[in-house]
Design a protein around this motif. Sequence first.
Motif, PDB file in Angstrom:
ATOM      1  N   GLN A 310       0.823  -1.204   0.000  1.00 32.71           N
ATOM      2  CA  GLN A 310       0.000   0.000   0.000  1.00 32.71           C
ATOM      3  C   GLN A 310       0.856   1.252   0.000  1.00 32.71           C
ATOM      4  O   GLN A 310       0.482   2.271  -0.602  1.00 32.71           O
ATOM      5  CB  GLN A 310      -0.937  -0.017   1.203  1.00 32.71           C
ATOM      6  CG  GLN A 310      -2.021  -1.075   1.097  1.00 32.71           C
ATOM      7  CD  GLN A 310      -2.956  -1.073   2.281  1.00 32.71           C
ATOM      8  OE1 GLN A 310      -2.634  -0.546   3.342  1.00 32.71           O
ATOM      9  NE2 GLN A 310      -4.134  -1.665   2.114  1.00 32.71           N
ATOM     10  N   GLY A 311       2.023   1.183   0.623  1.00 38.66           N
ATOM     11  CA  GLY A 311       2.930   2.323   0.599  1.00 38.66           C
ATOM     12  C   GLY A 311       3.445   2.634  -0.790  1.00 38.66           C
ATOM     13  O   GLY A 311       3.807   3.783  -1.097  1.00 38.66           O
ATOM     14  N   MET A 312       3.480   1.619  -1.642  1.00 37.13           N
ATOM     15  CA  MET A 312       3.941   1.818  -3.019  1.00 37.13           C
ATOM     16  C   MET A 312       2.798   2.153  -3.976  1.00 37.13           C
ATOM     17  O   MET A 312       3.036   2.463  -5.142  1.00 37.13           O
ATOM     18  CB  MET A 312       4.664   0.555  -3.508  1.00 37.13           C
ATOM     19  CG  MET A 312       5.990   0.306  -2.818  1.00 37.13           C
ATOM     20  SD  MET A 312       6.902  -1.096  -3.519  1.00 37.13           S
ATOM     21  CE  MET A 312       6.193  -2.466  -2.603  1.00 37.13           C
ATOM     22  N   ARG A 313       1.548   2.035  -3.502  1.00 43.81           N
ATOM     23  CA  ARG A 313       0.381   2.243  -4.368  1.00 43.81           C
ATOM     24  C   ARG A 313      -0.529   3.351  -3.836  1.00 43.81           C
ATOM     25  O   ARG A 313      -1.738   3.298  -4.000  1.00 43.81           O
ATOM     26  CB  ARG A 313      -0.421   0.952  -4.488  1.00 43.81           C
ATOM     27  CG  ARG A 313       0.366  -0.278  -4.911  1.00 43.81           C
ATOM     28  CD  ARG A 313       0.824  -0.214  -6.342  1.00 43.81           C
ATOM     29  NE  ARG A 313       1.432  -1.481  -6.762  1.00 43.81           N
ATOM     30  CZ  ARG A 313       2.091  -1.665  -7.902  1.00 43.81           C
ATOM     31  NH1 ARG A 313       2.209  -0.661  -8.747  1.00 43.81           N
ATOM     32  NH2 ARG A 313       2.605  -2.832  -8.212  1.00 43.81           N
ATOM     33  N   GLY A 314       0.047   4.332  -3.184  1.00 43.25           N
ATOM     34  CA  GLY A 314      -0.746   5.462  -2.727  1.00 43.25           C
ATOM     35  C   GLY A 314      -1.777   5.106  -1.681  1.00 43.25           C
ATOM     36  O   GLY A 314      -2.853   5.709  -1.642  1.00 43.25           O
ATOM     37  N   GLY A 315      -1.463   4.123  -0.826  1.00 42.70           N
ATOM     38  CA  GLY A 315      -2.375   3.727   0.220  1.00 42.70           C
ATOM     39  C   GLY A 315      -3.417   2.706  -0.204  1.00 42.70           C
ATOM     40  O   GLY A 315      -4.253   2.296   0.601  1.00 42.70           O
ATOM     41  N   LYS A 316      -3.380   2.271  -1.467  1.00 43.19           N
ATOM     42  CA  LYS A 316      -4.338   1.304  -1.988  1.00 43.19           C
ATOM     43  C   LYS A 316      -3.660  -0.046  -2.202  1.00 43.19           C
ATOM     44  O   LYS A 316      -2.441  -0.129  -2.308  1.00 43.19           O
ATOM     45  CB  LYS A 316      -4.924   1.804  -3.312  1.00 43.19           C
ATOM     46  CG  LYS A 316      -5.626   3.153  -3.224  1.00 43.19           C
ATOM     47  CD  LYS A 316      -6.096   3.613  -4.594  1.00 43.19           C
ATOM     48  CE  LYS A 316      -4.939   3.910  -5.535  1.00 43.19           C
ATOM     49  NZ  LYS A 316      -5.398   4.452  -6.836  1.00 43.19           N
ATOM     50  N   ASP A 317      -4.487  -1.086  -2.322  1.00 43.13           N
ATOM     51  CA  ASP A 317      -3.934  -2.404  -2.644  1.00 43.13           C
ATOM     52  C   ASP A 317      -3.413  -2.445  -4.071  1.00 43.13           C
ATOM     53  O   ASP A 317      -2.500  -3.209  -4.388  1.00 43.13           O
ATOM     54  CB  ASP A 317      -5.000  -3.496  -2.460  1.00 43.13           C
ATOM     55  CG  ASP A 317      -5.234  -3.849  -1.008  1.00 43.13           C
ATOM     56  OD1 ASP A 317      -4.711  -3.142  -0.127  1.00 43.13           O
ATOM     57  OD2 ASP A 317      -5.954  -4.835  -0.755  1.00 43.13           O
ATOM     58  N   ASN A 318      -4.003  -1.639  -4.943  1.00 43.00           N
ATOM     59  CA  ASN A 318      -3.631  -1.694  -6.356  1.00 43.00           C
ATOM     60  C   ASN A 318      -3.769  -0.330  -7.005  1.00 43.00           C
ATOM     61  O   ASN A 318      -4.614   0.477  -6.639  1.00 43.00           O
ATOM     62  CB  ASN A 318      -4.520  -2.695  -7.104  1.00 43.00           C
ATOM     63  CG  ASN A 318      -4.069  -2.919  -8.534  1.00 43.00           C
ATOM     64  OD1 ASN A 318      -2.913  -3.276  -8.758  1.00 43.00           O
ATOM     65  ND2 ASN A 318      -4.934  -2.713  -9.494  1.00 43.00           N
ATOM     66  N   GLU A 319      -2.914  -0.089  -7.988  1.00 42.52           N
ATOM     67  CA  GLU A 319      -2.993   1.097  -8.830  1.00 42.52           C
ATOM     68  C   GLU A 319      -3.314   0.635 -10.241  1.00 42.52           C
ATOM     69  O   GLU A 319      -2.558  -0.118 -10.842  1.00 42.52           O
ATOM     70  CB  GLU A 319      -1.662   1.851  -8.806  1.00 42.52           C
ATOM     71  CG  GLU A 319      -1.554   2.982  -9.816  1.00 42.52           C
ATOM     72  CD  GLU A 319      -2.617   4.043  -9.630  1.00 42.52           C
ATOM     73  OE1 GLU A 319      -3.577   4.049 -10.434  1.00 42.52           O
ATOM     74  OE2 GLU A 319      -2.502   4.837  -8.685  1.00 42.52           O
TER      75      GLU A 319
END
Length: 373
Positions: A310-319
């Motif tokens: 999530q840290g790599m995807r703006g707080g989301k599971d997926n981008e």
Amino acid sequence: MAQAHQFPPATLRKGRGAVSNGLSQRFDHIEREMDGDFLDAEAAAAEQGADAYADFRPPLRTQVREESPRTAITRNQSPDVPFDRSINAYRGCEHGCIYCFARPTHAYLGLSPGQDFETKLTAKPSTPALLRRELARTGYACRPIALGTNTDPYQPIEDRYRITRGILSVLEECSHPVTITTKSARVLDDVDILARMAQRGLAAVMLSVTTLDAETARTMEPRASSPGRRLHAMRELTAAGIPVHVSVSPVIPAINDHEIEAIVDAAADAGAIGGFSIVVRLPHEVSPIFREWLQTHYPDRAARVMNHLQGMRGGKDNEARFFERYKPKGAYAAALQTRFQKAKERRGLDRTRLDLRTDLFDPSVLTDQPRLL
């Protein structure tokens, strides 16, 4: 804080990746429930230890149905994908890779992206004949065809159906370029065709190696070839003159990210000339399936894995946005990319995917009728 996912009772089966069939489907209103007697029996087994669970579960066997598609070639219009056409000989994949981004496609069939994706497969035996017809059409413009972009062309049922070999036979006949992505040593079954095509600049193979640890591989990708067999396939393909690249993908924080350099070294020793790597992506149903798997197999680090992702995807599971989905953000993602690039440079795996030849394409051999130019 992200909302916690609620999972159905686990139905872990030996040799399968997904822990269960997951949640309700997008395109139907079917809900799957276990009967009370089964749940009581499973609870009783739990008191005896985890190994007792298997005694209360029927075997989960692979089922295959045949499909007659209208076309062989799938056109891709995604602006951030480096190919515009592919062929998928099968739907679903028995390899059972828990992270597979193709899992959600099973929902279109009214099936679960979970265990159904691994056990209820579709084969398309007519694909080589369809391909022959499509390549012979007036106006077809030759560009490399990609195999293995959705499900693996060398999953176990290829032993029975040989659809991938049929596809390659057609492509070789008319000198059409092809790229293959696989995590199976079964690619060696077609080394004869691929070697002849590679000699003319018409073929390249990318082998996916996610880990060098056999136990981790059995957990993440239970019916794919072992890491050792994949490296053996690299050596054999290289010896046959076929250019081989390694895909260190997907990288999963706290699961296999510590192996990046070791995988690059092993692939270089096996003859790979280039490499590629991406961090795991969790589109749509893949996210809850992956989370359930984490809680089952790695409960001690599940939260850490998801926090990194999530840290790599703006707080989301997926981008999901084009041009952003393959570019994780943040210091952790940058460190992973730097490590991979430095490992490649150190071992000389700096070759990009080859520019395969398209000028040799000759569709006239596919039909008795002369082609009008």
